[in-house]
Design a protein around this motif. Structure first.
Motif, PDB file in Angstrom:
ATOM      1  N   VAL A  85       2.211   1.851  -3.411  1.00  0.00           N
ATOM      2  CA  VAL A  85       1.376   2.552  -4.310  1.00  0.00           C
ATOM      3  C   VAL A  85       1.082   3.980  -3.937  1.00  0.00           C
ATOM      4  O   VAL A  85       1.078   4.825  -4.951  1.00  0.00           O
ATOM      5  N   MET A  86       1.092   4.263  -2.701  1.00  0.00           N
ATOM      6  CA  MET A  86       0.623   5.587  -2.197  1.00  0.00           C
ATOM      7  C   MET A  86       1.785   6.530  -2.652  1.00  0.00           C
ATOM      8  O   MET A  86       1.767   7.736  -3.043  1.00  0.00           O
TER       9      MET A  86
ATOM     10  N   VAL B 135       0.726  -1.233  -0.091  1.00  0.00           N
ATOM     11  CA  VAL B 135       0.101   0.012   0.026  1.00  0.00           C
ATOM     12  C   VAL B 135       0.965   1.256  -0.026  1.00  0.00           C
ATOM     13  O   VAL B 135       0.569   2.090  -0.781  1.00  0.00           O
TER      14      VAL B 135
ATOM     15  N   ILE C  86       3.630   9.237 -12.253  1.00  0.00           N
ATOM     16  CA  ILE C  86       2.395   9.101 -12.268  1.00  0.00           C
ATOM     17  C   ILE C  86       1.634  10.719 -11.702  1.00  0.00           C
ATOM     18  O   ILE C  86       0.607  11.306 -12.326  1.00  0.00           O
ATOM     19  N   ASP C  87       2.560  11.526 -11.183  1.00  0.00           N
ATOM     20  CA  ASP C  87       2.212  13.184 -10.689  1.00  0.00           C
ATOM     21  C   ASP C  87       2.187  13.750 -12.289  1.00  0.00           C
ATOM     22  O   ASP C  87       1.405  14.681 -12.480  1.00  0.00           O
TER      23      ASP C  87
ATOM     24  N   LEU D  57       1.215  12.518 -15.110  1.00  0.00           N
ATOM     25  CA  LEU D  57       0.156  11.733 -15.850  1.00  0.00           C
ATOM     26  C   LEU D  57      -1.259  12.015 -15.031  1.00  0.00           C
ATOM     27  O   LEU D  57      -1.941  11.160 -14.621  1.00  0.00           O
ATOM     28  N   ASN D  58      -1.276  13.271 -14.687  1.00  0.00           N
ATOM     29  CA  ASN D  58      -2.573  13.754 -13.922  1.00  0.00           C
ATOM     30  C   ASN D  58      -3.761  14.034 -14.860  1.00  0.00           C
ATOM     31  O   ASN D  58      -4.685  14.692 -14.475  1.00  0.00           O
ATOM     32  N   LYS D  59      -3.861  13.170 -15.759  1.00  0.00           N
ATOM     33  CA  LYS D  59      -5.002  13.271 -17.017  1.00  0.00           C
ATOM     34  C   LYS D  59      -6.200  12.732 -16.586  1.00  0.00           C
ATOM     35  O   LYS D  59      -7.194  12.782 -17.236  1.00  0.00           O
ATOM     36  N   LEU D  60      -6.200  12.037 -15.407  1.00  0.00           N
ATOM     37  CA  LEU D  60      -7.405  11.251 -14.801  1.00  0.00           C
ATOM     38  C   LEU D  60      -8.603  12.049 -14.627  1.00  0.00           C
ATOM     39  O   LEU D  60      -9.495  12.045 -14.398  1.00  0.00           O
ATOM     40  N   LYS D  61      -8.153  13.586 -14.473  1.00  0.00           N
ATOM     41  CA  LYS D  61      -9.124  14.626 -14.132  1.00  0.00           C
ATOM     42  C   LYS D  61     -10.074  14.786 -15.167  1.00  0.00           C
ATOM     43  O   LYS D  61     -11.186  15.328 -15.174  1.00  0.00           O
TER      44      LYS D  61
END
Lengths: 631, 112
Positions: B34-35, B31, B104-105, B107-111
């Protein structure tokens, strides 16, 4: 002609709009001609109406104004002898003051602004006296308050002048509250604010209902106290001397301060039925007349002496209204407009010649340098002192004889007041014009008579102060032209009051004799002190005797108000500011801001698109669920 | 079968609590990985970490209880994990080709 009445206030308004919008782009010639011309045209119209009136009253309706529910207020003008009388004073004297201003303000950089304000002032004053209902009167009433603020604080770069303007505005607001409450009570009682309806209903009211009329009367009188500078709201008027001198003349002679007189004369029907209110008016007027006169005895500023004399003369007018001498009061307004305007404009001319000096202890001996100013000032001074056949004598005599009829004591105090007036006015005259020059050498060199634009209005006003009284010759059959003219407007007031006794001829002559002798004695007294013995008022307070010092400091009334009203208010506002504003209100408001910021800060991760924070939320949520399941 | 029995008894020798503790630690490490890691590949590895922690626990319980059902789950988890990693890595490859990063920071396109 009467149909054109609506144009009378419109003309100065247009003048105001043109000058105000044109501003510095207009040349001084254009500004002067528009400023003076609009008032002159209004005067011509008023004169035309005067000749066509023949004692009729006429409503000139322009349009509906406020129509809500049961309330109906028209934009309408009431043209009757009373309003026409005031129209003539306002536009006539106002025009002369405008002309004078073209000379007086010649070198001022804000020449256009000055004329714009002056025209606006005249407009509101005309509105005040022409409206046919209390609402329109109130609009004019507030308008002149605004304009007095603008004009008293005309030289706004001086803090003291600004404070004077603010004082005038605020003290007037206190009075206005009384007027407003009176209006509300009128509406509640009569369901209408039109003069016609209100007075019609008021005159039918029975004696039992006089309580409400008395209340209305007193409330209206509080309003009048503010505008017309009566005790206890007179303190703004002497301070109002901060404005340019023509403004003082306009406020004191033709507009603003006469508004209270007009309002009460107009509401005569109500006051005629409200005996207590009338008595209050008379007593307050009398006290103000005496009180202000005593203060006038020791003032050394040429304009301040005149200011206190205005307060005192207004007191006389209210005395007249209170004892039922409605015509006398309006008569005195008229003559006062002539001689007080003349006095103020002379003072302006003196100040002009002296290069801004206003202290009469440093003047004297201006007789030779300013011959026209001197002569006109002398005429106006004699007029205000009440020496026949100058105008002030007639109007003051009419008020005094009515006062005698009403209450002997009032008459006696009134005569004492007029003695005081004669004394301080001649003190002013002797100290300013008689004897030898006391100023600096530079000033003496600088002395000059004012230009034509200033002296011609002076001469006209002096002539009017000289002969103006003949419109109301007492004792002669049909001699009182003004009374005959005003009768239709004031009939309602008179019919309810006891018709003033036609005082016996001999009696009346005795009264006159006493008043004139008293005034003459006062003048002689002033002469012997200030000319024969060459007495000069002390330079510093330390040299004065104690009672003199108290009066010199205006009985410390300003200081008194300061300590019982202003200081506690300041103190409590300060405390409220420190505790309530800073602690309670601020922390509440800031708390909301902080809370929003904090919550936004914490929630924004949900929207950041950042995988890490999503997972973090997920993990926290899983742990939370587990914990909940566990316990 | 004998081997299985031997393995089972070997597993049973160690007290159950130790397994639980170990798995919890492993899972927690996963965990945390991942975090807090920013590299997507390491995050995938951390996920495997957690899955394996669970697998280990399932196996331990299955041996302890002599119940083979859990083994089926373990098998499934492994299969799914393999498939998931195949897809995940493929996506990651494409992302890397386009952006030259696996952070991944970034790749913040999840928003969207």
């Amino acid at each position: 002609m009467i149909k054109l009445a609506g144009l009378i206030p419109l003309l100065p308004l247009i003048g105001f709009a043109i000058i105000g919008l044109g501003g510095k782009k207009l040349s001084k010639t254009i500004v002067s001609s528009i400023g003076c011309g609009s008032v002159l045209l209004a005067f011509a119209l008023a004169l035309g109406i005067f000749f066509q009136l023949h004692g009729h009253a006429q409503d000139v309706r322009v349009m509906d104004w406020i129509v809500t529910g049961n309330m109906h207020v028209d934009l309408a003008f009431l043209i009757d002898p009373l309003s026409v009388q005031f129209l003539l004073i306002i536009t006539g004297v106002g025009f002369l003051i405008h002309v004078y201003s073209t000379g007086y303000m010649k070198d001022d950089e804000n020449y256009d602004r000055f004329f714009a304000y002056m025209n606006l002032f005249v407009f509101f004053m005309l509105l005040l006296v022409m409206g046919n209902n209390y609402v329109m009167m109130f609009v004019g009433w507030e308008g002149v308050g605004l304009c007095s603020y603008l004009l008293i604080g005309f030289w706004f770069k001086n803090t003291a002048y600004n404070n004077a303007a603010r004082k005038a505005f605020i003290v007037n607001r206190i009075g206005d509250l009384g007027f407003l409450l009176g209006m509300i009570l009128i509406y509640v009682t009569f369901g209408h604010l039109d003069f016609n309806h209100v007075f019609g209903r008021a005159s039918e009211m029975s004696h039992d209902e006089s309580a409400v009329l008395n209340t209305i009367g007193i409330l209206l009188f509080i309003g009048a106290c503010g505008k017309s500078a009566q005790i206890p709201l007179y303190t703004w008027l002497p301070d109002a001397m901060a404005g340019p001198t023509p403004v003082s003349a306009l406020i004191h002679a033709a507009t603003m301060v006469t508004a209270g007189i007009y309002m009460i004369a107009r509401s005569g029907v109500i006051f005629a039925q409200a005996e207590i209110a009338s008595e209050v008016v008379a007593i307050v007027g009398l006290l103000t007349a005496l009180f202000a006169a005593t203060i006038g005895l020791f003032q050394n500023d040429i304009k301040k002496v005149l200011a206190y004399s205005t307060v005192s003369q207004l007191g006389y007018m209210f005395l007249g209204l209170g004892v039922g001498a409605y015509t006398g009061a309006v008569f005195h307004v008229t003559t006062h407009a002539f001689f007080k305007a003349c006095l103020f404009l002379c003072a302006g001319s003196v100040i002009h010649a002296m290069g801004g000096e206003q202290d009469i202890r440093r003047m004297d001996g201006l007789k030779k340098a300013l011959p026209i100013t001197h002569l006109t000032f002398l005429i106006a001074t004699i007029a205000i002192a009440g020496i026949p056949p100058f105008s002030g004598f007639f109007s003051k005599d009419e008020i005094l004889s009515h006062a005698y009829d009403h209450n002997k004591l009032y008459w006696m105090l009134g005569v004492i007041g007029s003695m005081l007036t004669a004394f301080y006015m001649f003190r002013l005259y002797f100290l300013t014009f008689g004897g030898k020059f006391r100023g600096t050498h530079d000033q003496e060199h600088h002395l000059h008579e004012s230009p034509k634009s200033m002296t011609v209005p002076l001469m006209v006003l002096a002539a009017l102060s000289l002969v103006g009284g003949f419109i109301g010759i007492p004792l002669m059959k049909n001699g009182h032209l003004l009374d005959k003219f005003l009768r239709p407007s004031l009939d309602g007031a008179y019919s309810k009051l006891l018709e003033p006794n036609i005082i016996h001829l001999q009696h009346e002559l005795t009264l006159m004799g006493i008043a004139v002798a008293a005034a003459a004695a006062a003048i002689y007294f002033a002469y012997s002190i200030f000319v024969k013995s060459g007495f000069l008022p002390q330079e510093t307070e330390a040299e004065m005797s104690k009672p003199q010092r108290v009066i010199y400091n205006k009985y410390y009334v300003d200081e008194f108000y300061d300590s019982i009203i202003r200081k506690p208010l300041d103190w409590s506002s300060d405390k409220l500011y420190r505790f309530f504003e800073l602690r309670v209100v601020d922390s509440f408001v800031n708390g909301i801001g902080t809370a929003v910021k904090w919550s936004a800060n914490s929630v924004r991760y949900l929207q950041a698109g950042n995988v890490g924070s999503y997972i973090f939320a997920m993990v926290i949520a899983v742990i939370a669920i587990l914990l909940i399941k566990l316990f | 079968m004998l081997l299985l029995e031997a393995g089972k008894s070997a597993i049973q020798v160690i007290p159950m609590n130790w397994y639980i503790t170990l798995c919890a630690v492993l899972f927690g490490l996963g965990v945390l990985g991942v975090m807090f890691r920013r590299n997507a590949i390491i995050i995938l590895m951390s996920i495997e970490f957690m899955l394996n922690a669970v697998n280990l626990l399932l196996v331990a319980f299955s041996a302890q209880r002599s119940d083979p059902n859990a083994q089926v789950f373990v098998f499934f988890i492994m299969a799914v994990a393999a498939a998931e990693v195949a897809v995940g890595l493929a996506i990651l490859m494409m992302v890397y080709r386009n952006t030259k990063t696996t952070d991944i920071d970034f790749l913040n396109k999840l928003k969207w």
